[in-house]
Scaffold this motif. Structure first.
Motif, PDB file in Angstrom:
ATOM      1  N   ALA A  89      63.442  68.218  99.141  1.00 15.12           N
ATOM      2  CA  ALA A  89      62.260  69.014  99.489  1.00 15.12           C
ATOM      3  C   ALA A  89      61.083  68.107  99.846  1.00 15.12           C
ATOM      4  CB  ALA A  89      61.898  69.948  98.334  1.00 15.12           C
ATOM      5  N   ARG A  90      60.958  66.980  99.140  1.00 10.77           N
ATOM      6  CA  ARG A  90      59.887  66.028  99.473  1.00 10.77           C
ATOM      7  C   ARG A  90      60.102  65.442 100.869  1.00 10.77           C
ATOM      8  NH1 ARG A  90      56.819  62.999  95.154  1.00 10.77           N
ATOM      9  NH2 ARG A  90      56.781  64.432  93.401  1.00 10.77           N
ATOM     10  N   TYR A  91      61.347  65.183 101.203  1.00  8.01           N
ATOM     11  CA  TYR A  91      61.642  64.683 102.536  1.00  8.01           C
ATOM     12  C   TYR A  91      61.163  65.678 103.590  1.00  8.01           C
ATOM     13  CZ  TYR A  91      64.112  64.331 106.896  1.00  8.01           C
ATOM     14  OH  TYR A  91      64.392  64.326 108.240  1.00  8.01           O
ATOM     15  N   GLU A  92      61.440  66.960 103.394  1.00  9.57           N
ATOM     16  CA  GLU A  92      61.062  67.959 104.396  1.00  9.57           C
ATOM     17  C   GLU A  92      59.541  68.042 104.548  1.00  9.57           C
ATOM     18  OE1 GLU A  92      61.725  71.163 107.228  1.00  9.57           O
ATOM     19  OE2 GLU A  92      62.567  69.219 106.669  1.00  9.57           O
ATOM     20  N   VAL A  93      58.816  67.925 103.444  1.00  5.76           N
ATOM     21  CA  VAL A  93      57.353  67.903 103.523  1.00  5.76           C
ATOM     22  C   VAL A  93      56.900  66.700 104.326  1.00  5.76           C
ATOM     23  CG1 VAL A  93      55.220  67.627 102.210  1.00  5.76           C
ATOM     24  CG2 VAL A  93      56.985  69.194 101.382  1.00  5.76           C
ATOM     25  N   ARG A  94      57.435  65.542 104.006  1.00  5.48           N
ATOM     26  CA  ARG A  94      57.025  64.311 104.703  1.00  5.48           C
ATOM     27  C   ARG A  94      57.412  64.355 106.176  1.00  5.48           C
ATOM     28  NH1 ARG A  94      58.851  61.358  99.345  1.00  5.48           N
ATOM     29  NH2 ARG A  94      56.809  60.812  98.482  1.00  5.48           N
ATOM     30  N   ARG A  95      58.569  64.934 106.480  1.00  2.92           N
ATOM     31  CA  ARG A  95      58.989  65.063 107.879  1.00  2.92           C
ATOM     32  C   ARG A  95      57.975  65.886 108.660  1.00  2.92           C
ATOM     33  NH1 ARG A  95      61.361  68.471 111.427  1.00  2.92           N
ATOM     34  NH2 ARG A  95      61.432  70.217 109.945  1.00  2.92           N
ATOM     35  N   LEU A  96      57.533  66.992 108.083  1.00  6.30           N
ATOM     36  CA  LEU A  96      56.605  67.867 108.792  1.00  6.30           C
ATOM     37  C   LEU A  96      55.197  67.281 108.852  1.00  6.30           C
ATOM     38  CD1 LEU A  96      57.886  71.339 107.600  1.00  6.30           C
ATOM     39  CD2 LEU A  96      57.961  70.418 109.927  1.00  6.30           C
ATOM     40  N   VAL A  97      54.781  66.572 107.824  1.00  5.41           N
ATOM     41  CA  VAL A  97      53.493  65.868 107.909  1.00  5.41           C
ATOM     42  C   VAL A  97      53.534  64.896 109.083  1.00  5.41           C
ATOM     43  CG1 VAL A  97      51.959  64.212 106.776  1.00  5.41           C
ATOM     44  CG2 VAL A  97      52.893  66.133 105.471  1.00  5.41           C
ATOM     45  N   GLY A  98      54.639  64.171 109.212  1.00  3.07           N
ATOM     46  CA  GLY A  98      54.802  63.262 110.333  1.00  3.07           C
ATOM     47  C   GLY A  98      54.824  63.999 111.669  1.00  3.07           C
ATOM     48  N   TRP A  99      55.458  65.167 111.692  1.00  6.24           N
ATOM     49  CA  TRP A  99      55.525  65.974 112.925  1.00  6.24           C
ATOM     50  C   TRP A  99      54.116  66.302 113.422  1.00  6.24           C
ATOM     51  CZ3 TRP A  99      59.534  68.399 115.839  1.00  6.24           C
ATOM     52  CH2 TRP A  99      59.098  69.397 116.726  1.00  6.24           C
ATOM     53  N   PHE A 100      53.283  66.793 112.526  1.00  2.17           N
ATOM     54  CA  PHE A 100      51.942  67.212 112.951  1.00  2.17           C
ATOM     55  C   PHE A 100      51.021  66.025 113.201  1.00  2.17           C
ATOM     56  CE2 PHE A 100      53.569  71.150 111.164  1.00  2.17           C
ATOM     57  CZ  PHE A 100      53.220  72.028 112.179  1.00  2.17           C
ATOM     58  N   SER A 129      52.453  73.220 100.440  1.00  3.37           N
ATOM     59  CA  SER A 129      52.630  71.775 100.322  1.00  3.37           C
ATOM     60  C   SER A 129      51.696  71.036 101.275  1.00  3.37           C
ATOM     61  CB  SER A 129      54.085  71.386 100.626  1.00  3.37           C
ATOM     62  OG  SER A 129      54.333  71.477 102.023  1.00  3.37           O
ATOM     63  N   LEU A 130      51.774  69.724 101.211  1.00  8.67           N
ATOM     64  CA  LEU A 130      50.980  68.888 102.097  1.00  8.67           C
ATOM     65  C   LEU A 130      51.316  69.151 103.569  1.00  8.67           C
ATOM     66  CD1 LEU A 130      48.851  66.629 102.151  1.00  8.67           C
ATOM     67  CD2 LEU A 130      50.731  64.967 101.999  1.00  8.67           C
ATOM     68  N   ALA A 131      52.530  69.619 103.845  1.00  6.98           N
ATOM     69  CA  ALA A 131      52.897  69.961 105.228  1.00  6.98           C
ATOM     70  C   ALA A 131      52.004  71.070 105.768  1.00  6.98           C
ATOM     71  CB  ALA A 131      54.367  70.373 105.291  1.00  6.98           C
ATOM     72  N   ASP A 132      51.709  72.055 104.941  1.00  4.93           N
ATOM     73  CA  ASP A 132      50.834  73.154 105.364  1.00  4.93           C
ATOM     74  C   ASP A 132      49.424  72.644 105.622  1.00  4.93           C
ATOM     75  OD1 ASP A 132      52.621  75.644 104.930  1.00  4.93           O
ATOM     76  OD2 ASP A 132      52.807  74.534 103.052  1.00  4.93           O
ATOM     77  N   PHE A 133      48.956  71.739 104.777  1.00  3.48           N
ATOM     78  CA  PHE A 133      47.606  71.206 104.964  1.00  3.48           C
ATOM     79  C   PHE A 133      47.524  70.329 106.212  1.00  3.48           C
ATOM     80  CE2 PHE A 133      45.929  71.566 100.312  1.00  3.48           C
ATOM     81  CZ  PHE A 133      45.775  72.929 100.506  1.00  3.48           C
ATOM     82  N   ALA A 134      48.592  69.571 106.501  1.00  2.00           N
ATOM     83  CA  ALA A 134      48.590  68.758 107.714  1.00  2.00           C
ATOM     84  C   ALA A 134      48.509  69.645 108.953  1.00  2.00           C
ATOM     85  CB  ALA A 134      49.845  67.883 107.762  1.00  2.00           C
ATOM     86  N   ALA A 135      49.315  70.703 108.973  1.00  2.00           N
ATOM     87  CA  ALA A 135      49.306  71.622 110.111  1.00  2.00           C
ATOM     88  C   ALA A 135      47.971  72.337 110.224  1.00  2.00           C
ATOM     89  CB  ALA A 135      50.439  72.638 109.963  1.00  2.00           C
ATOM     90  N   ALA A 136      47.464  72.832 109.091  1.00  2.00           N
ATOM     91  CA  ALA A 136      46.199  73.581 109.105  1.00  2.00           C
ATOM     92  C   ALA A 136      45.028  72.694 109.495  1.00  2.00           C
ATOM     93  CB  ALA A 136      45.955  74.203 107.733  1.00  2.00           C
ATOM     94  N   ALA A 137      45.094  71.415 109.155  1.00  2.00           N
ATOM     95  CA  ALA A 137      44.018  70.490 109.527  1.00  2.00           C
ATOM     96  C   ALA A 137      43.901  70.390 111.045  1.00  2.00           C
ATOM     97  CB  ALA A 137      44.276  69.116 108.908  1.00  2.00           C
ATOM     98  N   HIS A 138      45.047  70.244 111.712  1.00  2.00           N
ATOM     99  CA  HIS A 138      45.031  70.167 113.177  1.00  2.00           C
ATOM    100  C   HIS A 138      44.630  71.504 113.797  1.00  2.00           C
ATOM    101  CE1 HIS A 138      46.671  66.130 114.001  1.00  2.00           C
ATOM    102  NE2 HIS A 138      47.256  66.269 112.828  1.00  2.00           N
ATOM    103  N   LEU A 139      45.235  72.582 113.328  1.00  2.00           N
ATOM    104  CA  LEU A 139      44.961  73.884 113.933  1.00  2.00           C
ATOM    105  C   LEU A 139      43.522  74.331 113.697  1.00  2.00           C
ATOM    106  CD1 LEU A 139      48.321  75.700 113.207  1.00  2.00           C
ATOM    107  CD2 LEU A 139      47.397  75.134 115.455  1.00  2.00           C
ATOM    108  N   SER A 140      42.952  73.987 112.549  1.00  2.00           N
ATOM    109  CA  SER A 140      41.573  74.398 112.282  1.00  2.00           C
ATOM    110  C   SER A 140      40.606  73.684 113.217  1.00  2.00           C
ATOM    111  CB  SER A 140      41.198  74.136 110.817  1.00  2.00           C
ATOM    112  OG  SER A 140      41.251  72.747 110.509  1.00  2.00           O
ATOM    113  N   CYS A 141      40.895  72.416 113.544  1.00  2.00           N
ATOM    114  CA  CYS A 141      40.059  71.701 114.522  1.00  2.00           C
ATOM    115  C   CYS A 141      40.144  72.372 115.886  1.00  2.00           C
ATOM    116  CB  CYS A 141      40.505  70.244 114.633  1.00  2.00           C
ATOM    117  SG  CYS A 141      40.117  69.224 113.200  1.00  2.00           S
TER     118      CYS A 141
END
Length: 228
Positions: A93-104, A166-178
């Motif tokens: 599960a940590r891998y999937e979070v880190r993968r998506l943080v990297g994606w965004f 997770s941090l993946a949601d915050f990474a995505a929301a950070a970009h989308l909110s900008c």
């Protein structure tokens, strides 16, 4: 970690930096109070360059420790203050979070954020001339693909990386909110993604982001509206 000494904790940031916003969300979710110091990092002020020779925001000062690189900062915060968790327990599960943080922070930033926010906002702020319409059009095309990918993920999960925020949601929301600040997100493309963003937007951790104001770029009317 002591949360009662905000003067010792300082975040050097820029309001429409998605990397700064990711760290701000993590800090706020974990209830770590910091003083926000806006930094025009592209001017490469010598004092700022001493804090981070890479010349990038965010830079987090916790007591006597100075830290840079947004994901490294967020993972440090997870280690020292694991509650509430933004990384799951299992290795998979940590891998999937880190993968998506990297994606965004890599793919989404390169294909969308840098082309829309970079052309519409940062060129003007940094005195770089007029927006390049080719880049803007490319970013507008690319964001559709990314929103569809998010919708596909959210059709299978409660949150982007799994059933917990997770941090993946915050990474995505950070970009989308900008991008939402400059009205560059078509929230009608996916009700699933719109509902996900509404959930994130309504969290207490998001309040300071909704209060951001960038001179010369007024907020759109829907930006701080929790119901869009």
């Amino acid at each position: 970690m002591q949360n009662s000494r905000p003067a010792a904790h300082r975040l050097y940031h820029f309001p429409l930096s998605p990397f700064s916003r990711k760290v701000r969300l993590s800090l706020a979710e974990k209830r770590i109070e910091v003083e926000l110091v806006e930094e025009r990092y592209w001017e490469q002020d010598p004092e700022f360059m001493r804090r981070n020779p890479a010349g990038k925001v965010p830079v987090l000062k916790l007591g006597n420790r100075m830290m840079s690189e947004s994901t490294a900062i967020c993972e440090y915060l997870e280690e020292v203050q694991p509650d509430p968790p933004l990384l799951p327990q299992s290795v998979e599960a940590r891998y999937e979070v880190r993968r998506l943080v990297g994606w965004f922070d890599d793919k989404f930033n390169r294909e969308v954020t840098s082309k829309l926010l970079g052309e519409r906002v940062f060129k003007k702020v940094m005195g770089g001339g007029y927006p390049d319409s080719t880049n803007v059009k490319a970013g507008a095309r690319a964001i559709k693909y990314h929103l569809d990918y998010m919708a596909w993920l959210l059709d299978q999960r409660r949150w982007l990386a799994g059933n917990e925020l997770s941090l993946a949601d915050f990474a995505a929301a950070a970009h989308l909110s900008c991008l939402d600040y400059i009205s560059d997100v078509d929230w009608n493309r996916s009700e699933t993604v719109k509902d996900w963003y509404a959930k994130i937007k309504s969290r207490p951790a998001f309040r300071s982001l909704l209060a951001d104001q960038l001179p010369g770029f007024p907020q759109p009317s829907h930006y701080a509206d929790l119901d869009f």
